[in-house]
Enzyme design. Structure first.
Site, PDB file in Angstrom:
ATOM      1  N   TYR A  10      10.811 -13.226 -12.699  1.00 26.40           N
ATOM      2  CA  TYR A  10       9.634 -12.413 -12.359  1.00 26.40           C
ATOM      3  C   TYR A  10       8.405 -12.906 -13.128  1.00 26.40           C
ATOM      4  O   TYR A  10       7.319 -13.069 -12.569  1.00 26.40           O
ATOM      5  CB  TYR A  10       9.963 -10.966 -12.718  1.00 26.40           C
ATOM      6  CG  TYR A  10       8.871  -9.950 -12.544  1.00 26.40           C
ATOM      7  CD1 TYR A  10       8.601  -9.380 -11.307  1.00 26.40           C
ATOM      8  CD2 TYR A  10       8.130  -9.491 -13.652  1.00 26.40           C
ATOM      9  CE1 TYR A  10       7.622  -8.406 -11.168  1.00 26.40           C
ATOM     10  CE2 TYR A  10       7.153  -8.519 -13.509  1.00 26.40           C
ATOM     11  CZ  TYR A  10       6.905  -7.976 -12.263  1.00 26.40           C
ATOM     12  OH  TYR A  10       5.938  -7.006 -12.134  1.00 26.40           O
ATOM     13  N   GLY A  34       0.800  -1.234   0.000  1.00 25.43           N
ATOM     14  CA  GLY A  34       0.000   0.000   0.000  1.00 25.43           C
ATOM     15  C   GLY A  34       0.828   1.277   0.000  1.00 25.43           C
ATOM     16  O   GLY A  34       0.290   2.361  -0.202  1.00 25.43           O
ATOM     17  N   SER A  35       2.139   1.161   0.218  1.00 21.18           N
ATOM     18  CA  SER A  35       2.993   2.363   0.249  1.00 21.18           C
ATOM     19  C   SER A  35       3.620   2.669  -1.114  1.00 21.18           C
ATOM     20  O   SER A  35       4.305   3.676  -1.257  1.00 21.18           O
ATOM     21  CB  SER A  35       4.114   2.174   1.280  1.00 21.18           C
ATOM     22  OG  SER A  35       4.823   0.970   1.003  1.00 21.18           O
ATOM     23  N   GLY A  36       3.405   1.822  -2.113  1.00 17.22           N
ATOM     24  CA  GLY A  36       4.078   2.000  -3.407  1.00 17.22           C
ATOM     25  C   GLY A  36       3.311   2.905  -4.357  1.00 17.22           C
ATOM     26  O   GLY A  36       2.375   3.617  -3.963  1.00 17.22           O
TER      27      GLY A  36
HETATM   28  P1  NDP Z   1       6.188  -0.404  -5.774  1.00 15.64           P
HETATM   29  O1  NDP Z   1       7.592  -0.872  -5.998  1.00 15.64           O
HETATM   30  O2  NDP Z   1       5.910   1.058  -5.893  1.00 15.64           O
HETATM   31  O3  NDP Z   1       5.714  -0.895  -4.334  1.00 15.64           O
HETATM   32  C1  NDP Z   1       5.970  -2.191  -3.899  1.00 15.64           C
HETATM   33  C2  NDP Z   1       5.232  -2.394  -2.593  1.00 15.64           C
HETATM   34  O4  NDP Z   1       5.446  -3.734  -2.143  1.00 15.64           O
HETATM   35  C3  NDP Z   1       5.708  -1.467  -1.485  1.00 15.64           C
HETATM   36  O5  NDP Z   1       4.599  -1.050  -0.723  1.00 15.64           O
HETATM   37  C4  NDP Z   1       6.613  -2.386  -0.649  1.00 15.64           C
HETATM   38  O6  NDP Z   1       6.681  -1.996   0.721  1.00 15.64           O
HETATM   39  C5  NDP Z   1       5.864  -3.710  -0.786  1.00 15.64           C
HETATM   40  N1  NDP Z   1       6.703  -4.881  -0.536  1.00 15.64           N
HETATM   41  C6  NDP Z   1       7.785  -5.293  -1.251  1.00 15.64           C
HETATM   42  N2  NDP Z   1       8.319  -6.407  -0.712  1.00 15.64           N
HETATM   43  C7  NDP Z   1       7.536  -6.726   0.369  1.00 15.64           C
HETATM   44  C8  NDP Z   1       7.563  -7.774   1.349  1.00 15.64           C
HETATM   45  N3  NDP Z   1       8.511  -8.740   1.304  1.00 15.64           N
HETATM   46  N4  NDP Z   1       6.621  -7.789   2.312  1.00 15.64           N
HETATM   47  C9  NDP Z   1       5.665  -6.825   2.364  1.00 15.64           C
HETATM   48  N5  NDP Z   1       5.574  -5.816   1.466  1.00 15.64           N
HETATM   49  C10 NDP Z   1       6.508  -5.766   0.486  1.00 15.64           C
HETATM   50  O7  NDP Z   1       5.242  -1.250  -6.744  1.00 15.64           O
HETATM   51  P2  NDP Z   1       4.119  -0.706  -7.744  1.00 15.64           P
HETATM   52  O8  NDP Z   1       3.110   0.056  -6.981  1.00 15.64           O
HETATM   53  O9  NDP Z   1       4.806  -0.096  -8.920  1.00 15.64           O
HETATM   54  O10 NDP Z   1       3.509  -2.087  -8.276  1.00 15.64           O
HETATM   55  C11 NDP Z   1       2.348  -2.684  -7.695  1.00 15.64           C
HETATM   56  C12 NDP Z   1       2.036  -3.973  -8.444  1.00 15.64           C
HETATM   57  O11 NDP Z   1       1.798  -3.700  -9.820  1.00 15.64           O
HETATM   58  C13 NDP Z   1       3.171  -5.000  -8.377  1.00 15.64           C
HETATM   59  O12 NDP Z   1       2.625  -6.271  -8.159  1.00 15.64           O
HETATM   60  C14 NDP Z   1       3.812  -4.901  -9.757  1.00 15.64           C
HETATM   61  O13 NDP Z   1       4.372  -6.130 -10.132  1.00 15.64           O
HETATM   62  C15 NDP Z   1       2.635  -4.515 -10.635  1.00 15.64           C
HETATM   63  N6  NDP Z   1       2.985  -3.750 -11.843  1.00 15.64           N
HETATM   64  C16 NDP Z   1       3.623  -2.525 -11.784  1.00 15.64           C
HETATM   65  C17 NDP Z   1       3.899  -1.817 -12.962  1.00 15.64           C
HETATM   66  C18 NDP Z   1       4.541  -0.465 -12.946  1.00 15.64           C
HETATM   67  O14 NDP Z   1       4.689   0.156 -14.034  1.00 15.64           O
HETATM   68  N7  NDP Z   1       4.940   0.078 -11.799  1.00 15.64           N
HETATM   69  C19 NDP Z   1       3.555  -2.351 -14.282  1.00 15.64           C
HETATM   70  C20 NDP Z   1       2.881  -3.618 -14.222  1.00 15.64           C
HETATM   71  C21 NDP Z   1       2.618  -4.276 -13.045  1.00 15.64           C
HETATM   72  P3  NDP Z   1       7.795  -0.879   1.210  1.00 15.64           P
HETATM   73  O15 NDP Z   1       7.346   0.446   0.642  1.00 15.64           O
HETATM   74  O16 NDP Z   1       7.728  -0.925   2.684  1.00 15.64           O
HETATM   75  O17 NDP Z   1       9.102  -1.346   0.633  1.00 15.64           O
END
Ligand code: NDP
Length: 314
Positions: A136, A9-11
């Site tokens: 991946y 939720g933080s991404g």
């Molecule tokens: P982000 O990299 O922005 O965020 C990843 C999130 O996952 C963060 O909240 C992170 O937490 C959390 N996370 C990572 N590892 C763990 C763990 N081991 N345990 C708990 N939480 C974890 O990702 P996006 O928002 O860009 O992507 C979201 C989804 O969309 C993903 O599944 C990605 O594969 C998919 N996607 C993204 C695209 C893009 O263009 N960005 C394109 C296509 C698909 P913390 O902040 O604490 O590290």
């Protein structure tokens, strides 16, 4: 009362969902947004504790190990294992804790390397992915396989979204490891700050479909509430909304008000010319959804990056 749990939720996508929910959550809905600080989803005990604590009825599973081309090529084992572990724990916890609906995220970059275009949902398993990101890609493809298996064996309501390229506030703006748009925004910022040329790798001619993060967030809320099939759904702007990397770079230049020289470094590889995805399935359900235009979306992403330069992921 529906209770929504958002992993990751933080991404980039998670924070866009949080923003949309802040504006338009239905009355009585509860929303929890997790980050890795709330627990490591690779660890089953952490995952169980989270489900025990929040008792969600609906789960949006965004958390993933994501990265650029270089990281994917160097760490295939970690990209495979960490994603498999997170996805397996979340899916199994959703079954055990009787979650009514689970929506996970795949990506158009996991489709077969050799394919015809436009790609659609039926083509996901029709050939091997590009070797550069096979760790991946196979981990993500298994989510689709298991969504159907959980439906058949346990009657679970699990599904997945396949988004095209996403950009917006709180992206990863790393030039080395990020995606195209955040990388260009960061580079243009540095060029302006240092009074230097803005250099774009490649000719700028390849075409891509880019989606503003809040568009994906709004459509995710529709999927979690109203799309009930284990089969995945591509969430993307229309095929006609494909833009060139040059168009994107020029929108960044405009939004950043960059007055310096713009160089296309044609000694660098262009990558594939087109990777068009069809959103025909989405359009049968949502014919009228209006996507945020590229210039408007890029302006919002640039303004966010400039205002949050110190704390932004880069
Ligand atoms: P982000 O990299 O922005 O965020 C990843 C999130 O996952 C963060 O909240 C992170 O937490 C959390 N996370 C990572 N590892 C763990 C763990 N081991 N345990 C708990 N939480 C974890 O990702 P996006 O928002 O860009 O992507 C979201 C989804 O969309 C993903 O599944 C990605 O594969 C998919 N996607 C993204 C695209 C893009 O263009 N960005 C394109 C296509 C698909 P913390 O902040 O604490 O590290």
């Amino acid at each position: 009362m529906p209770s929504f749990l958002v992993t990751g939720g933080s991404g980039l996508v998670g924070s866009a969902i949080r923003e949309v929910v802040r504006r338009e959550a239905a009355e009585g809905e509860e929303w929890v947004f997790l980050s890795s600080k709330d627990g490591d989803l690779k660890v089953r005990a952490d995952c169980d504790a989270i489900f025990e604590k929040y008792k969600p009825t609906h789960v949006i599973h965004l958390a993933a190990k994501v990265g650029g081309l270089f990281a994917n090529m160097q760490q295939k084992v970690e990209f495979y294992r960490e994603n498999i572990m997170m996805n397996d724990n979340v899916m199994e916890c959703c079954r055990v804790h009787k979650v009514e609906k689970l929506v996970s995220y795949l990506s158009t970059c996991i489709f077969p390397d050799k394919t015809t275009y436009p790609i659609d949902e039926t083509m996901l398993h029709s050939g091997p992915p590009h070797p550069s990101n096979e760790g991946y890609a196979y981990a993500k493809r298994m989510v689709d396989t298991m969504n159907r298996a959980y439906a058949e064996e346990y009657g679970c309501n699990f599904t997945s979204i396949i988004p095209t390229n996403i950009y917006g506030p709180r992206d990863n703006f790393s030039i080395q490891n990020g995606h195209v748009i955040p990388g260009l925004i960061h580079k243009c910022f540095i060029a302006k700050r240092d009074n230097a040329p803005f250099t774009i790798w490649g000719s700028g001619t390849p075409l891509r479909q880019f989606m503003y993060s809040e568009d994906l967030a709004e459509l995710t809320l529709w999927v979690v509430r109203e799309y009930h099939s284990p089969d995945p759904i591509i969430i993307s702007v229309d095929e006609e909304a494909e833009v060139s990397i040059k168009d994107v770079a020029m929108a960044v230049v405009k939004a950043m008000d960059f007055q310096g020289e713009v160089i296309f470094d044609t000694s660098k590889a262009d990558g594939q010319f087109k990777k068009t995805a069809s959103n025909a399935k989405l359009r049968t359900f949502k014919p009228d959804h209006k996507f945020v235009g590229m210039e408007e979306g890029i302006k919002k992403a640039v303004d966010w990056f400039v205002a949050n330069y110190e704390s932004a992921r880069k």
